[in-house]
Every structure is written in structure tokens, then in C-alpha cells.
Design a protein around this motif. Structure first.
Motif, mmCIF file in Angstrom:
data_model
loop_
_atom_site.group_PDB
_atom_site.id
_atom_site.type_symbol
_atom_site.label_atom_id
_atom_site.label_comp_id
_atom_site.label_asym_id
_atom_site.label_seq_id
_atom_site.Cartn_x
_atom_site.Cartn_y
_atom_site.Cartn_z
ATOM 1 N N ASP A 400 0.833 -1.210 0.000
ATOM 2 C CA ASP A 400 0.000 0.000 0.000
ATOM 3 C C ASP A 400 0.868 1.261 0.000
ATOM 4 O O ASP A 400 0.618 2.206 -0.758
ATOM 5 C CB ASP A 400 -0.897 0.022 1.242
ATOM 6 N N PHE A 401 1.870 1.285 0.866
ATOM 7 C CA PHE A 401 2.747 2.454 0.994
ATOM 8 C C PHE A 401 3.414 2.777 -0.342
ATOM 9 O O PHE A 401 3.428 3.918 -0.811
ATOM 10 C CB PHE A 401 3.801 2.175 2.069
ATOM 11 N N LYS A 402 3.933 1.749 -0.972
ATOM 12 C CA LYS A 402 4.616 1.930 -2.259
ATOM 13 C C LYS A 402 3.625 2.384 -3.332
ATOM 14 O O LYS A 402 3.926 3.254 -4.162
ATOM 15 C CB LYS A 402 5.260 0.608 -2.669
ATOM 16 N N ALA A 403 2.438 1.783 -3.316
ATOM 17 C CA ALA A 403 1.429 2.129 -4.323
ATOM 18 C C ALA A 403 1.006 3.588 -4.193
ATOM 19 O O ALA A 403 0.896 4.309 -5.193
ATOM 20 C CB ALA A 403 0.221 1.209 -4.184
ATOM 21 N N PHE A 404 0.782 4.057 -2.969
ATOM 22 C CA PHE A 404 0.375 5.444 -2.776
ATOM 23 C C PHE A 404 1.462 6.415 -3.234
ATOM 24 O O PHE A 404 1.166 7.472 -3.785
ATOM 25 C CB PHE A 404 0.006 5.708 -1.317
ATOM 26 N N ILE A 407 1.024 6.506 -7.016
ATOM 27 C CA ILE A 407 -0.262 7.092 -7.420
ATOM 28 C C ILE A 407 -0.245 8.611 -7.255
ATOM 29 O O ILE A 407 -0.614 9.362 -8.166
ATOM 30 C CB ILE A 407 -1.412 6.499 -6.588
ATOM 31 N N LEU A 408 0.194 9.076 -6.091
ATOM 32 C CA LEU A 408 0.117 10.504 -5.802
ATOM 33 C C LEU A 408 1.068 11.328 -6.669
ATOM 34 O O LEU A 408 0.806 12.499 -6.952
ATOM 35 C CB LEU A 408 0.381 10.747 -4.315
ATOM 36 N N LYS A 409 2.146 10.711 -7.132
ATOM 37 C CA LYS A 409 3.026 11.399 -8.071
ATOM 38 C C LYS A 409 2.386 11.510 -9.457
ATOM 39 O O LYS A 409 2.767 12.374 -10.258
ATOM 40 C CB LYS A 409 4.352 10.651 -8.190
ATOM 41 N N SER A 410 1.411 10.651 -9.719
ATOM 42 C CA SER A 410 0.825 10.608 -11.067
ATOM 43 C C SER A 410 -0.386 11.516 -11.238
ATOM 44 O O SER A 410 -0.847 11.726 -12.360
ATOM 45 C CB SER A 410 0.384 9.168 -11.385
ATOM 46 N N ILE A 411 -0.929 12.044 -10.137
ATOM 47 C CA ILE A 411 -2.157 12.844 -10.237
ATOM 48 C C ILE A 411 -1.914 14.036 -11.158
ATOM 49 O O ILE A 411 -0.956 14.796 -10.971
ATOM 50 C CB ILE A 411 -2.617 13.342 -8.852
ATOM 51 N N LEU A 430 0.668 11.264 4.221
ATOM 52 C CA LEU A 430 2.107 11.061 4.410
ATOM 53 C C LEU A 430 2.944 11.615 3.263
ATOM 54 O O LEU A 430 4.170 11.599 3.322
ATOM 55 C CB LEU A 430 2.405 9.560 4.564
ATOM 56 N N PHE A 431 2.278 12.112 2.223
ATOM 57 C CA PHE A 431 2.993 12.578 1.036
ATOM 58 C C PHE A 431 2.652 14.040 0.746
ATOM 59 O O PHE A 431 1.578 14.525 1.105
ATOM 60 C CB PHE A 431 2.650 11.711 -0.171
ATOM 61 N N GLN A 432 3.589 14.733 0.105
ATOM 62 C CA GLN A 432 3.365 16.128 -0.278
ATOM 63 C C GLN A 432 2.712 16.184 -1.660
ATOM 64 O O GLN A 432 3.209 15.570 -2.599
ATOM 65 C CB GLN A 432 4.683 16.910 -0.326
ATOM 66 N N GLN A 547 3.638 -3.287 -13.201
ATOM 67 C CA GLN A 547 2.322 -3.138 -13.827
ATOM 68 C C GLN A 547 1.681 -1.804 -13.442
ATOM 69 O O GLN A 547 1.055 -1.142 -14.276
ATOM 70 C CB GLN A 547 1.403 -4.286 -13.410
ATOM 71 N N LEU A 548 1.869 -1.392 -12.192
ATOM 72 C CA LEU A 548 1.281 -0.121 -11.754
ATOM 73 C C LEU A 548 1.881 1.043 -12.525
ATOM 74 O O LEU A 548 1.158 1.923 -13.012
ATOM 75 C CB LEU A 548 1.496 0.065 -10.249
ATOM 76 N N ASP A 549 3.185 1.075 -12.663
ATOM 77 C CA ASP A 549 3.829 2.167 -13.403
ATOM 78 C C ASP A 549 3.359 2.196 -14.853
ATOM 79 O O ASP A 549 3.125 3.275 -15.421
ATOM 80 C CB ASP A 549 5.351 2.016 -13.342
#
Length: 586
Positions: A400-404, A407-411, A430-432, A547-549
Motif C-alpha cells: 500500500d505504501f509503495k502504491a500510494f 499514485i500521488l506522483k501521477s495525479i 504522508l505525502f506532499q 504493472q502499476l507504473d
């Protein structure tokens, strides 16, 4: 134009139009037919049809969240309006102007065994700001009215009630109640309930408007500045060496850049911001839990503020709540138009102004900035923590931590992010995030129900494309949200599927037992794929980092339908990875 023949229906529709209430979410039903006829035959209104009342109410809440103006939901009688209750409570605690208009049966048909009939008056209790219980119209011809209402006349009390009702003029009463309800919702930013008894026939129409409401003054809210109140706060402010500003849920662009910069220029102030605050500056402190979690008792004493000022709505971080409840500031002031929560059990003052109005009045009167290392020392700690977080991410398996993080960098920039409750919003914290991304979450009651519906409602009126991140239980719980013909094709959903309620693995208690898996974590093997097929969403899946990337590279590109990305993460390691993170950054 076509109207319902029922005067009460015409009155409601006309006054909603007078109050500029444009968005009407209707759930199909029979008892509310007079309202449906009135709203849908007037081009002034934007009407939506959503079958599931719980989804309809959260959908309306999402629209009101974005527009910051009243939005109405309309339903039939009986249990239908009880399904609005979760959204009503969320609107109450999130200060969102939601207007519930419920059709009801006439008084003499309640509690005699008729279907779809409950006690609807004041059904939401203290979770609404106003209850408008309207009176039923008198039918044409006194004899017809007496015949239809004969059961009411069995008691002297009801005879008197009817007599007084006639004397006061039912139409005047109804107009006044509707006007007051709509005014309260708009000015006080919260839910109201308008209950409307309709007798059959329900479907008769006319081309004539038979009511003529008296003109009402439509009020607007004005901030009233108390100069003495500001002066007393200035005295406290000037004497404090350590000042903390904590910002909860706040609408984007609530505070002008010049006041943000002036706060940032003061070394005696640290500003802690939640992701939902939509407030950004390089010298502010997002990611509150990263700052608080590793602290020692000596650190807590160093961080303890003399003065605390809070803006905005409810706070996500449990760690900041625990800190400020234990190491209380000497003075806590909340600034905001609506309620002030005594979250830290030390609230001294509530200044009822918008944050920007307050700062534009207060800051020009601050005569000096106290010399202090309060902010600079904590900025150095913040920088170390961010570096440790990046180092930690490099060591992680897919989780989950890695996925978030990915994800948040991709918004997309200049977009809106809606976040589900429970683990989703806590990981996001937890992320900026960049200042060009607006963030929303249902933090009034912090429930997982309705998160998807709210995000979809918001996406229908936002000028920015919307991405919604949610956990699996929240998504499946609100799956009827997808039963909706109003979803923009740019709408994106990201579901983190760790096959259960992952947040319960983080909380204290015995793990990996049959009892825990079944009753707490709620293990499952469901997938969103079949739902996407049924509701015409494009579907994508990722089961590892590679796959996520790959999926995120194309996820936001144009499509003919809205799209969902389901990310499967391993449930058994997520809690350990998160807890180890806070140990690592010490």
C-alpha cells in the motif's frame, strides 16, 4: 410551462427558484411526483435522477461541497428519507448546505397501516439546522376538505389545530417555513429538512401558476469584525514566543497569497497543514504524522506552542490530537464562521470570521515578529524526515505504501483529488501534493459510506478533472454510486484492493486469527472488474510495481468512458511496512 396542480408543490419549486437553488437530485417515487413534475418541467433547474437514496444524497453533497451553495435532494415517503441520513450527518459536521425535501402522506394516513409511511417530522433530530414541517393544502371546496380530513376531527385538539391553521393561513405558513429553511442552509452552511404532505391525486398538472408567494428578502452573510476581540488576541500573540497554526479541512483559495507569505515570514510561527487544507507554502508543515510520530518527551516540550490558532474543519491526524491534548497550548483560538470544536480541551475563543477576513484584519496590526528559532529548527527536522522517507521507499516491496507513493506522483496537475476515508486518507497525508491539486474528503463523520458518490457528484460540477482514490471495502460498500448516468468520461477511480479492511491491521489487537479475519478485517476475494462491466467503466488492473507504473502512464489519457484502476496489494505486510516507517524516520 407545466406545473403540478398541488399548490404546496408549486410553492416549494417557486421558492427554490427564488433562492437560486439550481441543482435537484431526484430519486424516483410516487408520493414525490408533484415535486418531480415541478422541478423537471422548469429549465431553470438542473435535475438528476439517482435511484439509490443514500447514493443520491452523497452525490448532492459532492455538488454542494464544490459549489458551496445549497443543493436539494427529493424523495418519496417512508424509509426513502432515512437513507439520506448518513449524508445528512456528514453535511452537518462538514458544514455543507444540503436541502432534504421529502414527500409525506397526509396526517390522517400516518400510523394506520399504510405502506411507505413513517413518522417523518423532525426525523433527523439535531443533525439538521432547521426542520420545516409544512401543512397540507386545503382542497377545493370546504365539504371535500372536511370529508377527506374527517379522521382528524375526532379530537377537540385536532379541531383546534385545524382551526388555528386556517386562521394563520396555511399558504403563508408554508412560504415562511420554506424561506427560512433555505436561508438557514445558505447562511449557516448545513443541512435542513423540508417535509411536505401530499394527498392524492398526485399526477395532475396545469399550465397555470396558482400561487403568488410574497417577496422575501434574500440575505447574504457578512463578516462582522469585533475590533476589541482582535485587540485582545493581539496582546496574547505579541507575548508568545511559540505560535502554532493548525489547518484542517478548507476550501481551495480560502486564504490570499499575501497573508500566507506574511505568516511564513514569521520565525515564531509554524503552520501544520492537513492534505485537506488545500494550503501550501514551502515553509509549512504538511505530513503532520511524520513530524509528530518519532518525537520524544523532550521533543514534545520543545514543540508545544504557547498559542494555537486553528482554521478549517476536522483534523485527520490522531497524532496531532494526542500531542495537543497532552501538551496543551496556553491559549487556543478557532477562526471560522461555523462551530468551533474543542478538540484539544483548551479552547478559549471562537472568532466567527472567514480565515482570510481574520488574517487581513489581524496581520496588519501585528507590530513585530518575535525573534525565535521555533520554525527554523523544526524545518530542519522536517527535511531530514523527508529524506528518510525517500530512503525507506527504496527498500520496500510492493505494498500500500509503495502504491500510494506512485499514485500521488501521477495525479494530473490542475486537477481535483477526492480521497476515501480510513486508510486512503491516512496514507495520502504522508505525502506532499502540489499546490495545483485540490483535495477533498468526507471528514465530517469520517465514514467510508458515500465516498464514491460524493466524488462523482463533485466531478459533475467541477471544472477540473477528478480522480478518486479509495480502499476496497469503501468502494464495494458504495458500489451503487456507479449506477449513475451523470459521470464524466474524464472521471477516474483508483481502488486499493488489499482484500479487506487494512486499517484494522494497524490498530492494536491480535492479528492473523480466524476471528480477526472474519469480524474485523473482513477478508474477501472480490474484484471491481464485474462492476465495471455492468456500469460501463473501462477497467485496468495492476498487481505489482511494474504493472502499476505501466498503467499509470496511460490511465489519465482521454477515453470514451470513465475508467477504474484496481491495484491488488498483499494484505499481510502492509501494516508492518507502515509501522516500520515511523520507526525508521526516528
Amino acid at each position: 410551462m407545466i406545473y403540478s396542480k398541488i399548490p404546496l408543490s408549486q410553492t416549494i419549486v417557486t421558492l427554490c427558484k427564488t433562492h437560486n437553488l439550481k441543482h435537484i437530485i431526484i430519486s424516483p417515487g410516487s408520493r414525490n411526483a408533484p415535486l418531480t413534475i415541478g422541478f423537471t418541467n422548469d429549465d431553470f433547474f438542473k435535475c438528476y435522477s439517482i435511484v439509490d437514496e443514500r447514493c443520491a444524497a452523497f452525490f448532492a453533497l459532492g455538488i454542494a461541497q464544490q459549489l458551496q451553495e445549497p443543493v436539494a435532494v427529493v424523495c418519496t415517503s417512508g424509509s426513502a428519507l432515512l437513507n439520506y441520513f448518513p449524508a445528512v450527518s456528514e453535511a452537518f459536521y462538514s458544514n455543507i448546505p444540503l436541502v432534504v425535501i421529502s414527500a409525506d402522506r397526509p396526517k390522517h394516513l400516518i400510523d394506520i397501516g399504510d405502506g411507505q409511511t413513517i413518522k417523518q417530522k423532525n426525523v433527523y433530530g439535531e443533525h439538521v439546522l432547521y426542520n420545516a414541517n409544512l401543512k397540507q393544502d386545503i382542497k377545493e371546496g370546504e365539504n371535500a376538505y372536511l370529508e377527506s380530513e374527517r379522521p382528524i376531527l375526532k379530537s377537540l385538539e385536532n379541531k383546534l389545530e385545524r382551526f388555528l391553521g386556517l386562521q394563520k393561513d396555511i399558504q403563508t405558513h408554508n412560504e415562511s417555513e420554506i424561506h427560512d429553511a433555505l436561508t438557514v442552509s445558505k447562511l449557516n452552511l448545513g443541512p435542513v429538512h423540508i417535509n411536505c404532505p401530499f394527498d392524492e391525486p398526485l399526477y395532475e398538472t396545469t399550465e397555470e401558476l396558482i400561487i403568488n408567494p410574497k417577496p422575501f428578502k434574500i440575505q447574504s452573510r457578512e463578516d462582522k469584525i469585533d475590533r476589541f476581540e482582535i485587540k485582545s488576541l493581539l496582546d496574547i500573540w505579541h507575548s508568545a514566543k511559540r505560535k502554532m497554526i493548525l489547518v484542517g479541512v478548507l476550501q481551495p483559495n480560502s486564504i490570499e497569497a499575501q497573508w500566507i507569505q506574511e505568516i511564513a515570514d514569521d520565525d515564531s510561527i509554524i503552520v501544520l497543514t492537513e492534505t485537506t487544507s488545500n494550503l501550501h507554502h514551502p515553509d509549512f508543515f504538511p505530513g503532520i504524522d511524520k513530524l509528530i510520530a518519532p518525537l520524544t518527551e523532550d521533543d514534545f516540550k520543545e514543540l508545544q506552542p504557547d498559542v494555537l490558532i486553528t482554521f478549517g474543519g476536522l483534523i485527520v491526524s490522531k497524532k496531532i490530537k494526542a500531542f495537543l491534548r497532552t501538551y496543551k497550548p496556553e491559549f487556543h483560538c478557532h477562526v471560522g464562521l461555523t462551530r468551533a470544536n474543542d478538540t484539544f480541551f483548551c479552547l478559549e475563543k471562537h472568532i466567527k470570521l472567514r480565515p482570510n477576513t481574520f488574517l487581513s484584519t489581524f496581520l496588519p496590526q501585528v507590530t513585530h515578529h518575535t525573534k525565535s528559532t521555533y520554525k527554523s529548527s523544526w524545518l530542519a527536522i522536517r527535511q531530514k524526515r523527508r529524506k528518510l522517507q525517500e530512503d525507506y521507499l527504496q527498500t520496500l516491496p510492493f505494498s500500500d505504501f509503495k502504491a500510494f507513493s506512485s499514485i500521488l506522483k501521477s495525479i494530473p496537475k490542475q486537477s481535483q483529488l477526492q480521497v476515501g476515508n480510513s486508510s486512503a486518507i491516512r496514507y495520502t497525508q504522508l505525502f506532499q501534493l502540489g499546490k495545483n491539486i485540490e483535495v477533498f474528503c468526507n471528514r465530517g463523520t469520517s465514514g467510508i459510506d458515500g465516498s464514491t458518490s460524493t466524488a462523482i457528484g463533485a466531478s459533475t460540477v467541477s471544472e477540473k478533472r477528478t480522480t478518486f482514490i479509495t480502499g476496497d471495502l469503501s468502494f464495494f460498500y458504495d458500489s451503487n454510486a456507479l449506477w449513475n448516468n451523470h459521470i464524466p468520461k474524464t472521471f477516474r477511480i483508483i481502488v486499493i484492493n488489499n482484500e479487506g479492511g487494512g486499517i484494522f491491521r494497524i490498530l492494536p489487537g491480535e492479528k492473523n486469527t480466524e476471528n480477526f479475519d472474519h469480524f474485523f478485517e473482513t477478508k474477501h476475494h472480490l474484484s471491481a472488474k464485474q462492476l465495471c462491466d455492468m456500469f460501463c467503466f473501462e477497467y485496468a488492473v495492476a498487481k505489482d510495481e511494474k504493472q502499476l507504473d505501466e498503467q499509470l502512464e496511460t490511465f489519465y489519457k482521454g477515453t470514451k468512458r470513465p475508467k477504474l484502476l484496481e491495484i491488488f496489494t498483499p494484505s499481510r505486510i502492509n501494516d508492518k511496512i507502515l509501522l516500520d516507517f515511523f520507526r525508521y524516520i526516528k
